[in-house]
Design an enzyme around this catalytic site. Structure first.
Site, PDB file in Angstrom:
ATOM      1  N   SER A 513       0.827  -1.206   0.000  1.00 55.64           N
ATOM      2  CA  SER A 513       0.000   0.000   0.000  1.00 55.64           C
ATOM      3  C   SER A 513       0.866   1.263   0.000  1.00 55.64           C
ATOM      4  CB  SER A 513      -0.949  -0.049   1.204  1.00 55.64           C
ATOM      5  OG  SER A 513      -1.904   0.972   1.141  1.00 55.64           O
ATOM      6  N   ASP A 599      -9.253  -3.602  -7.061  1.00 56.23           N
ATOM      7  CA  ASP A 599      -8.847  -2.887  -5.857  1.00 56.23           C
ATOM      8  C   ASP A 599      -9.381  -1.456  -5.897  1.00 56.23           C
ATOM      9  OD1 ASP A 599      -7.573  -1.765  -3.687  1.00 56.23           O
ATOM     10  OD2 ASP A 599      -5.645  -2.703  -4.113  1.00 56.23           O
ATOM     11  N   HIS A 645      -7.433  -5.179  -1.455  1.00 54.71           N
ATOM     12  CA  HIS A 645      -6.383  -4.488  -0.719  1.00 54.71           C
ATOM     13  C   HIS A 645      -6.162  -5.059   0.672  1.00 54.71           C
ATOM     14  CE1 HIS A 645      -3.784  -0.968  -0.824  1.00 54.71           C
ATOM     15  NE2 HIS A 645      -4.011  -0.830   0.451  1.00 54.71           N
TER      16      HIS A 645
END
Length: 681
Positions: A513, A599, A645
């Site tokens: 991330s 995502d 995610h």
């Protein structure tokens, strides 16, 4: 608490539980978060007129991270509607072709990792079975009721099998990836739903929480730097919410309740770190806040739990974990240093705030959770006699401090096998995040234990931008301070090598991330420090995203990254470290990226652009230099149709981890075989 089994997860749902609800369906739009701790699971609450509450569904770990949705349809506005549609169709076609090309590329090269991936999966499954507890049927009796989980729903049954019908449900709804409204629904004969709170400021998110004594439901509206709380009296659930304190820029506060007083966890006052304060319910304004306890400098408040006569603060300081137990009776504070191997707390649910014992678990990346208790009566820490799994004894934990470019000391936590010799020849896996004031995840993971057993060194770099040393540590690494996180990361890796923990040819970097910002930036600025890198859903195109204010979350993200549209200095600053913007023709490490087709936080389009540009730069360098011994790095993009995610099945996660580790083993083995002659670097 990060639950490991369905039974433990159900226990978490019993916090604040008293009466009943017929059922609660698992809908994505019912998502909330407890404000007193950013790591708490999300919840919604059901009240009845007597003030009882029922805590519902928890959200998966990681759901507190900012949600993002990025359009894959790019290009400027075109006056002609026909031309605009053609542009969109062309863009979509290019996108689909790129995805297809990457999937074919992965299919063509995946065979080289197949055997090793299979071996790693088998080992991880064995460790998972060894350290995961089978708790049987997840049914819990609480009072006269039995609670159980079935098909994603939480059910309640009374002893006479009757269902409750007189409850009131408060919940938030999500729109454009944000929760900004609170609704109330009654379950009486005259069922109705009404809006009780709405947030107009796009920078603020709304969630709800019930105080530990179940007296008040709190409506919490928060940006990244400012918050505001409204109270609903659980004894009068139809009464309008009452404001505690109007939002003050830069002041965050969260609410608990005890004996007609509000206990306020807040950043108000100097220094701007968390303090525990209190004020009467009837006069809760800031001018009436009285200090109860202030944290020491560079101390991270991980969590706070309220009991009838005590409050327990879970703290991190200098890499070690502490409990600070505040007695409201004796007005004393008892500080307890926890075992040095521990890196994370996992707080257990305490349905009754009058309990005399606080239960929690301690864990580290290589130590499975171990249960502890603090007795308020005995005023001491109790290690639970029944230990399901042994503490790993052959792993050494070392805590270091690296001196960054501005001479700030940056903590590093290192794990390695005590029996390892010649550590400078061992593979090293470095972890980094450094954003949103969030700590690196140092909970137990089977793959970390496997790596230690196979001779790897693990290093966790607690760089600025994260939260390991408190709120100031985050502030010193966000907006115009983002480069400090990069300098910190470089200093950590250099120190590790200087101290004999591996060397560049055997070093890999892992990030996920927003951690991809610093990892990608390091690859651009100092590629010679590492041999390989694995990234999961990385944020690698900061500048382009922060210039698109029409996206749902860009405005509130400005408090983390800055606003490049309003300030040219931010434009230049973000561009100076943005991974995508700074790719250049040079020798890069090999890179394995996992991205998700659907995502909503990290767009696949941005990752695709990054991979294409990185491959071209590496290839251009190899062709331009044409020196014997130069190698073209493997740059692999694995696009997953399933998973997301933060939410992946055990099987999906297992496959991803196994592929990452197979890639790293192959890359570092190649260099290891070449170290006698000439390295890839």
């Amino acid at each position: 608490m990060k639950a490991r089994t369905s039974c433990v997860g159900l226990k978490n749902l019993l916090q604040g539980l008293s009466f009943s609800v017929k059922y609660y369906s698992k809908h994505n739009h019912l998502q909330t978060i407890r404000l007193s701790s950013k790591i708490k699971p999300k919840k919604c609450y059901i009240l009845d007129c007597s003030g009882s509450t029922y805590t519902c569904r928890t959200a998966p770990p990681g759901s507190i991270l900012p949600w993002r949705f990025f359009s894959c349809k790019e290009g400027t506005k075109i006056p002609s509607k026909r031309k605009q549609n053609t542009s969109i169709i062309t863009s979509e076609l290019l996108y689909k072709n790129l995805v297809k090309s990457e999937q074919e590329n992965w299919n063509n090269i995946s065979a080289r990792y197949e055997a090793m991936t299979k071996r790693i999966k088998a080992k991880l499954e064995e460790l998972h079975n060894r350290y995961t507890f089978n708790s049987g049927s997840p049914r819990i009796k609480f009072g006269e009721n039995v609670y159980f989980e079935e098909n994603g729903c939480i059910f309640l049954s009374k002893a006479d099998d009757e269902w409750a019908t007189n409850d009131v449900l408060y919940y938030t709804s999500q729109k454009n990836l944000k929760c900004q409204n609170v609704f109330m629904t009654t379950f009486t004969n005259q069922k109705h739903t009404k809006l009780v709170y709405t947030e107009q400021d796009a920078r603020f998110f709304v969630d709800i929480y019930c105080t530990k004594d179940r007296r008040f439901l709190t409506i919490n509206s928060n940006s990244k730097t400012t918050s505001e709380v409204w109270l609903i009296d659980c004894r009068q659930p139809f009464k309008l919410p009452a404001l505690v304190q109007a939002r003050t820029k830069g002041v965050i506060y969260h609410i608990e309740h005890r004996n007609d007083e509000l206990y306020i966890l807040t950043t108000y006052g100097e220094p701007a770190e968390y303090k525990l304060m209190k004020a009467p319910v009837a006069s809760s304004g800031l001018e009436n806040w009285q200090l109860v306890y202030a944290l020491e400098e560079k101390t991270k408040l991980v969590d706070l739990e309220m009991f009838s006569d005590h409050s327990v603060m879970f703290l991190k300081k200098a890499g070690c974990l502490y409990l600070n137990v505040i007695s409201f009776v004796s007005h004393s504070v008892h500080s307890v240093k926890l075992p040095t191997w521990a890196c994370e707390f996992e707080l257990e649910s305490h349905p009754e705030h009058t309990t005399s014992t606080c239960y929690f678990q301690l864990t580290s990346p290589v130590h499975p959770p171990k249960r502890f208790a603090y007795s308020f009566k005995e005023n001491n820490l109790i290690e639970q006699a029944v230990q399901e799994v042994p503490i790993i004894t052959n792993c050494h934990t070392t805590r270091l401090l690296a001196k960054s470019k501005d001479e700030t000391l940056v903590p590093i936590t290192v794990f390695h096998n005590m029996n390892s010799k010649e550590l400078h020849r061992k593979p090293l896996l470095v972890h980094v995040y450094g954003a949103y004031g969030i700590d690196l995840n140092m909970s137990f993971k089977e793959e970390k234990l496997m790596l230690i057993e196979e001779g790897w060194i693990l290093a966790y770099c607690h760089v600025r931008g994260g939260g390991e040393l408190g709120l100031s540590w985050h502030k010193d690494g966000c907006q115009h301070n983002k480069l400090k996180g990069l300098y910190d990361l470089k200093a950590c890796i250099v120190l590790l090598h200087e101290l004999g923990f591996s060397q560049p040819r055997y070093t890999a970097l892992a990030a996920a991330s927003a951690g991809g910002v610093l990892a990608g930036a390091l690859c651009n600025s100092d590629p010679e420090l590492i041999r390989a890198m694995v990234l999961q859903a990385p944020f690698v195109d900061v500048l382009n995203i922060m210039m698109k204010t029409h996206l749902p979350l860009t405005i509130e993200e400005q408090e983390e990254w800055g606003n490049p549209l309003a300030d040219e200095k931010y434009m230049k600053y973000i561009k100076s470290y943005c991974p995508y913007q700074n790719i250049k023709s040079q020798c890069y490490p090999s890179v394995f990226i996992t991205a998700y087709e659907n995502d909503q936080r990290i767009p696949l389009t941005g990752v695709l652009r990054y991979v294409q540009k990185l491959r071209k730069a590496a290839l251009d360098h190899a062709r331009r230099t044409n020196k014997k011994g130069n190698c073209i790095p493997n740059i692999i993009l694995d696009i997953q149709a399933n998973g997301s995610h933060c939410i992946s099945s055990w099987e999906d996660s297992l496959n991803e981890v196994a592929r990452h580790l197979a890639f790293l083993n192959k890359e570092l083995e190649v260099c290891h075989l070449q170290h006698q002659t000439k390295s890839c670097k």
